[in-house]
Design an enzyme around this catalytic site. Structure first.
Site, short mmCIF file in Angstrom:
data_model
loop_
_atom_site.label_atom_id
_atom_site.label_comp_id
_atom_site.label_asym_id
_atom_site.label_seq_id
_atom_site.Cartn_x
_atom_site.Cartn_y
_atom_site.Cartn_z
CD GLN A 129 7.60 4.10 -2.68
OE1 GLN A 129 7.56 5.34 -2.58
NE2 GLN A 129 6.55 3.36 -2.45
CG ASP A 167 2.18 -1.47 -8.87
OD1 ASP A 167 2.49 -0.29 -9.12
OD2 ASP A 167 2.79 -2.19 -8.06
CG ASN A 177 3.45 2.60 -11.96
OD1 ASN A 177 3.84 1.53 -11.48
ND2 ASN A 177 4.28 3.62 -12.11
CE LYS A 178 3.90 3.92 -5.25
NZ LYS A 178 3.19 3.54 -4.02
C1 RUB Z 1 6.02 0.64 -6.94
C2 RUB Z 1 5.52 0.94 -8.33
C3 RUB Z 1 6.32 0.34 -9.45
C4 RUB Z 1 5.64 -0.97 -9.90
C5 RUB Z 1 6.50 -1.76 -10.88
O1 RUB Z 1 5.06 0.95 -5.96
O2 RUB Z 1 4.50 1.55 -8.55
O3 RUB Z 1 6.33 1.20 -10.56
O4 RUB Z 1 5.40 -1.78 -8.74
O5 RUB Z 1 7.63 -2.28 -10.23
P1 RUB Z 1 5.29 0.43 -4.44
P2 RUB Z 1 8.46 -3.49 -10.88
O6 RUB Z 1 6.63 0.97 -4.02
O7 RUB Z 1 4.16 1.00 -3.66
O8 RUB Z 1 5.28 -1.06 -4.48
O9 RUB Z 1 8.86 -3.08 -12.23
O10 RUB Z 1 9.63 -3.67 -9.92
O11 RUB Z 1 7.57 -4.70 -10.90
#
Ligand code: RUB
Length: 275
Positions: A129, A167, A177-178
């Site tokens: 990602q 998340d 988070n990730k």
């Molecule tokens: C993505 C991830 C992002 C959070 C926040 O993990 O950890 O840091 O989801 O994203 P994955 P946002 O790719 O497994 O979904 O700020 O867009 O809500």
């Protein structure tokens, strides 16, 4: 006591695409102000663009609930951008991991305000990602250096500041988070680099108030290794919890707050969740 979910009547939209949901709202197949707002949010997540917001709002002009739900996300993103961009100093080297639309949007706002800075980011195996972040930053004209995950310490140690997404946030002050995020925070701590979490307050997970643990998703082994020799256990956690001591502050639409202050503001803002 945990409240019941009222979205059972919307189960049939789960497999719908953006256009199908729009059609169902327009033709009043989805009806009731709150159901329309819920369905519009689902459609927005499938197509998170300004054009989608305009279209969704136009479908049922007498639905402030729908407009407010969509506006919350935009307003929060705007405020996080305003608060976060102030923290980036001239010619700073800034770290991020994975792809957070909230963090990228904050970088965009900082750039629009004339801030000059370089982003270093890590690729985020196994699904890469981090490449999405790099591509978006390139489009925005933000210089960016991309590192493999195992070069995280090398990427981070010369940075002035780090920004991560979230998340989920639990009442015991844990940001989820990730995978790799807590490791990034530990490295940042070692080099005295402040770490800010950029997130909408809606990432607070009310389920965890009632003793339900925040479940960490473990993803399929073939994301890591398609046909490994027998006897090897592949472990693929998607997320991890970050110790709140490693977080300088959480930047949300509620302000730039320590994890403890963030939770106490969430408690005030969403009192109904805590009953
Ligand atoms: C993505 C991830 C992002 C959070 C926040 O993990 O950890 O840091 O989801 O994203 P994955 P946002 O790719 O497994 O979904 O700020 O867009 O809500």
């Amino acid at each position: 006591m945990k409240r019941k979910s009222f979205i059972y009547s919307l189960e049939y939209i789960i497999d719908m695409n953006f256009n199908q949901i729009c059609k169902a709202i327009k033709e009043v197949k989805i009806q009731g102000a709150e159901n329309v707002a819920r369905a519009a949010l689902k459609a927005y997540y499938l197509n998170p663009t300004k054009e989608a917001v305009k279209k969704l709002i136009s479908l049922r002009p007498t639905e402030p609930c729908l407009r407010n739900a969509l506006a919350h996300l935009d307003e929060a993103s705007y405020l996080i951008g305003e608060y976060g961009s102030k923290l980036i100093g001239k010619n700073n080297i800034v770290y991020t991991h994975c792809h957070s639309s909230t963090v990228t949007n904050m970088f965009r706002i900082a750039r629009e305000k004339g801030k000059t800075f370089l982003v270093r980011n890590t690729e985020t195996r196994p699904l890469y990602q981090g490449r999405i972040t790099s591509k978006e930053l390139s489009k925005l004209g933000i210089p960016n250096s991309h590192f493999v995950d195992s070069a995280m310490r090398v990427a981070l140690k010369k940075c002035d500041i780090a920004f991560l997404g979230a998340d989920s946030i639990t009442p015991d002050l844990k940001v989820v988070n990730k995978i790799g995020s807590e490791m990034a925070c530990e490295i940042a701590d070692r080099y005295d680099i402040p770490v800010y979490i950029c997130t909408d307050s809606w990432k607070f997970d009310p389920q965890t108030i009632f003793g339900f643990p925040e479940i960490i998703e473990y993803r399929p082994k073939n994301e890591i290794w398609n046909n490994p020799p027998k006897g090897i256990t592949i472990v693929n956690p998607a997320f991890e919890k970050i110790n709140p001591n490693l977080i300088t502050a959480i930047i949300s639409e509620l302000g730039v707050l320590s994890p403890a202050d963030f939770i106490s503001e969430v408690r005030k803002a969403y009192t109904w969740m805590f009953k």
